[in-house]
Design an enzyme around this catalytic site. Structure first.
Site, PDB file in Angstrom:
ATOM      1  N   LYS A 187      -8.316  -1.177   6.446  1.00 24.86           N
ATOM      2  CA  LYS A 187      -8.592  -1.675   5.090  1.00 24.86           C
ATOM      3  C   LYS A 187      -7.579  -2.740   4.685  1.00 24.86           C
ATOM      4  CE  LYS A 187      -8.729   2.587   3.958  1.00 24.86           C
ATOM      5  NZ  LYS A 187      -8.882   3.973   3.625  1.00 24.86           N
ATOM      6  N   HIS A 241       0.851  -1.184   0.000  1.00 25.90           N
ATOM      7  CA  HIS A 241       0.000   0.000   0.000  1.00 25.90           C
ATOM      8  C   HIS A 241       0.885   1.232   0.000  1.00 25.90           C
ATOM      9  CE1 HIS A 241      -3.521   2.448   0.861  1.00 25.90           C
ATOM     10  NE2 HIS A 241      -2.770   3.113   1.710  1.00 25.90           N
ATOM     11  N   SER A 266      -7.088   4.093   9.802  1.00 21.07           N
ATOM     12  CA  SER A 266      -7.867   4.083   8.557  1.00 21.07           C
ATOM     13  C   SER A 266      -7.188   3.168   7.525  1.00 21.07           C
ATOM     14  CB  SER A 266      -7.957   5.526   8.032  1.00 21.07           C
ATOM     15  OG  SER A 266      -8.394   5.557   6.708  1.00 21.07           O
ATOM     16  N   ARG A 279     -14.085  13.176   8.606  1.00 20.64           N
ATOM     17  CA  ARG A 279     -12.773  13.806   8.855  1.00 20.64           C
ATOM     18  C   ARG A 279     -12.438  14.810   7.765  1.00 20.64           C
ATOM     19  NH1 ARG A 279      -9.151   8.964   8.637  1.00 20.64           N
ATOM     20  NH2 ARG A 279      -7.483  10.477   8.785  1.00 20.64           N
ATOM     21  N   ASP A 324     -14.691   2.969   8.360  1.00 13.74           N
ATOM     22  CA  ASP A 324     -13.635   3.888   7.922  1.00 13.74           C
ATOM     23  C   ASP A 324     -14.153   4.828   6.844  1.00 13.74           C
ATOM     24  OD1 ASP A 324     -10.884   4.894   7.394  1.00 13.74           O
ATOM     25  OD2 ASP A 324     -11.271   3.914   5.472  1.00 13.74           O
TER      26      ASP A 324
HETATM   27  N1  URA Z   1      -5.482   7.174   3.344  1.00 14.02           N
HETATM   28  C1  URA Z   1      -6.448   6.499   3.997  1.00 14.02           C
HETATM   29  O1  URA Z   1      -6.907   5.463   3.550  1.00 14.02           O
HETATM   30  N2  URA Z   1      -6.900   7.039   5.165  1.00 14.02           N
HETATM   31  C2  URA Z   1      -6.424   8.178   5.684  1.00 14.02           C
HETATM   32  O2  URA Z   1      -6.868   8.580   6.739  1.00 14.02           O
HETATM   33  C3  URA Z   1      -5.418   8.855   4.984  1.00 14.02           C
HETATM   34  C4  URA Z   1      -4.957   8.308   3.824  1.00 14.02           C
END
Ligand code: URA
Length: 432
Positions: free
Chosen positions: A187, A82, A183, A168, A161
Site C-alpha cells: 500500500k 505510516h 501488506s 488472514r 492485499d
Molecule cells: N497493517 C496492514 O496494513 N497489514 C497487516 O497485515 C497488518 C497491519
C-alpha cells in the site's frame, strides 16, 4: 503451474520463485484460486516464513494488482509516513504540517479501516467541512500549491492485499512478519512517495509484542522499500501506554494543534520530531539528523507548521477557526473522572484496553459500517512513571451516553501500579 504444488513447496520450507508468488496472488485476486487454497498458503507462510526476495515478490505482486499513484506531476521530493497502529497516535497531524512547511511535499492517501479510534481521516473530519474526497488531479494540484494533502484513497490501491487481509483475519494468519511487511509495503509503494518513514509500534497495544519481532518486521519493510528504490527509515517506538494524553477523534486533533502551538505532551512531540527529522534528512533539506530536528522544532516555534495545518484544513473545505480556537470543537455531554483505588508508581497503561474503552464510547469502529462520534473519548491525566495516591484522578471520560460503567472499569483496570518507578523509553531503535 498448480496452486497445490506451490503450497506444498512452501509447506516443506522451500524458497518460492517470483513467478510462483505472482501466480498465487494473481489467481487469488481474479478468483481463480479459492479461499481454501490461499488459506493453506498463508498458513504455510506463517509457519515457514519467507526471505527478503520472496517478501519483495509478494509485495510487488500485491502492488501490481491495482492502481499505482503517479505523483510525477508533483514537483520535488514526496514523503510519506505510516504507523503500524497505536492508541492515541495523532502523529500525521503534526508531522505533515512540519515537513510541508519546509517545502517538502507530503501527499498522503489512507484507507479508513477499523480501529479503536478513527484513523487520521476520521480525526480530520471532526473539523466541520473537511473533505477527504479529492480527485487525483485536485490532490496533485493541492500538494503543488500548499505542499500537503491528506485524503481517502482514490481508485483501488493494492486490492489483492485487501482481499488477502480479509482472509488472514479469519484464518489466524495476520501476525506473520512477511505477510504484515508485504501488506503494509504494497500500500505504501502504491501511494508513490520517494521517502517513507515507518513507525513500528512495540508493546501490549501493538502487533509486535517485543523488540526482536519488531526489529525483524522493520528490517524487512526497509529492505523491501530499498529494493523498490525508496529511501526508507523505520523507527521502533514503545506502545506500552497510549501516545500523548488524548484518545478519541476531536480530542486528538486538539492535542495535535496544542503540539503545533508548542504545548504538546513530551512523548508525542519527541516521536513527531524524530519522524519529521528522518523525512527532512531523506528529502535532502538537512545535512544531519541534528540539523533536521532543529529545523522541525523551529517550524513549531515560529508557528509555520500550525499555519500550514490551517492551509491544509482550508484547502480541503474545513473551518480554519477550529485550528486557532480549539474551544470550537463539539463537546461531549457527560464528563466523568476516573479515580485510582490504590497508590504507587504507574508501571503500565494498557493501550489496547484504553483503545477498546474509547471504541465502546463511540470513538472507533468495530465494523466498517459503524458511525464515529467525533466528540467522545478519554483524556489520560497520568503517564507511566508518575506517582499516584489513592483517589487521584487518572483519566477523564467524555461520553454522549449516561451509562459508562463498563468503560470506567476498563480504564481503571488498564492501569498497573508498582512500588518502584518505571522510566519508559519511547524511541527504541532506528532501522535505516
Ligand atoms: N497493517 C496492514 O496494513 N497489514 C497487516 O497485515 C497488518 C497491519
Amino acid at each position: 503451474m498448480r496452486a497445490v504444488d506451490i503450497i506444498m513447496k512452501k509447506r516443506d520450507g522451500y524458497k518460492l520463485t517470483e513467478e510462483e508468488i505472482v501466480f498465487m496472488v494473481d489467481g487469488f485476486t481474479k478468483g481463480e484460486i479459492e479461499n481454501y487454497q490461499m488459506s493453506a498458503f498463508t498458513m504455510a507462510v506463517f509457519f515457514k516464513g519467507m526471505d527478503d526476495d520472496e517478501a519483495t515478490s509478494l509485495t510487488k505482486a500485491m502492488l501490481n494488482s491495482g492502481d499505482i499513484l503517479d505523483l510525477s506531476e508533483i514537483k520535488g521530493i514526496k514523503v510519506d509516513k505510516h504507523s503500524t497502529g497505536g492508541v492515541g497516535d495523532k502523529t500525521s497531524l503534526v508531522i505533515a504540517p512540519i515537513v510541508a512547511s519546509l517545502g517538502i511535499k507530503f501527499a498522503k492517501m489512507s484507507g479508513r479501516g477499523l480501529g479503536h479510534t478513527g484513523g487520521t481521516l476520521d480525526k480530520l473530519e471532526s473539523i466541520p467541512g473537511y473533505s477527504i474526497s479529492l480527485t487525483e488531479e485536485q490532490f496533485i494540484n493541492q500538494v503543488n500549491e500548499i505542499g500537503v494533502s491528506l485524503i481517502g484513497q482514490t481508485g483501488t490501491l493494492a486490492p489483492a492485499d485487501k482481499k488477502l487481509y480479509s482472509l488472514r483475519d479469519v484464518t489466524a494468519t495476520v501476525d506473520s512478519i512477511p505477510l504484515i511487511a508485504s501488506s503494509i509495503m504494497s500500500k505504501k509503494l502504491a501511494s508513490g512517495a520517494d521517502a517513507i518513514c515507518l513507525d513500528v509500534k512495540v508493546g501490549s497495544g501493538a502487533f509486535m509484542k517485543n523488540i526482536e519481532s519488531a526489529t525483524k518486521l522493520a528490517e524487512l519493510m526497509v529492505e523491501i522499500g530499498k529494493k523498490c528504490n525508496k529511501k526508507m527509515t523505520a523507527i521502533l517506538t514503545n506502545m506500552d501506554e497510549p501516545l500523548g494524553f488524548a484518545v478519541g477523534n476531536s480530542l486528538e486533533v486538539i492535542e495535535a494543534i496544542n503540539t503545533l502551538n508548542g504545548n504538546g505532551p513530551k512523548d508525542l512531540l519527541d516521536i513527531c520530531i524524530e519522524i519529521s527529522a528522518h523525512l527532512i534528512l531523506d528529502a535532502g533539506v538537512a545535512k544531519s539528523l541534528k540539523e533536521a530536528k532543529d529545523l522541525a522544532l523551529n517550524q513549531i516555534n515560529n508557528k509555520e507548521a500550525l499555519n500550514t495545518l490551517a492551509k491544509l484544513i482550508k484547502a480541503q473545505g474545513g473551518d480554519v477557526a477550529y485550528v486557532y480556537d480549539t474551544n470550537s470543537f463539539a463537546k461531549a455531554k457527560y464528563i466523568t473522572e476516573v479515580k485510582i483505588e490504590n497508590a504507587g508508581y504507574i508501571k503500565r497503561i494498557d493501550a489496547l484496553a484504553i483503545g477498546n474503552a474509547a471504541m465502546k464510547l463511540g470513538a472507533g469502529r468495530a465494523k466498517i459500517t459503524d458511525k464515529i462520534d467525533h466528540s467522545v473519548g478519554i483524556i489520560l491525566k497520568q503517564k507511566v512513571g508518575d506517582y499516584v495516591n489513592n483517589g487521584d484522578i487518572i483519566a477523564t471520560i467524555y461520553a454522549n451516553k449516561e451509562d459508562i460503567s463498563a468503560e470506567y472499569n476498563e480504564i481503571l483496570n488498564a492501569f498497573s501500579l508498582s512500588q518502584t518507578i518505571t522510566t519508559p523509553e519511547l524511541i527504541l531503535k532506528i532501522v535505516k
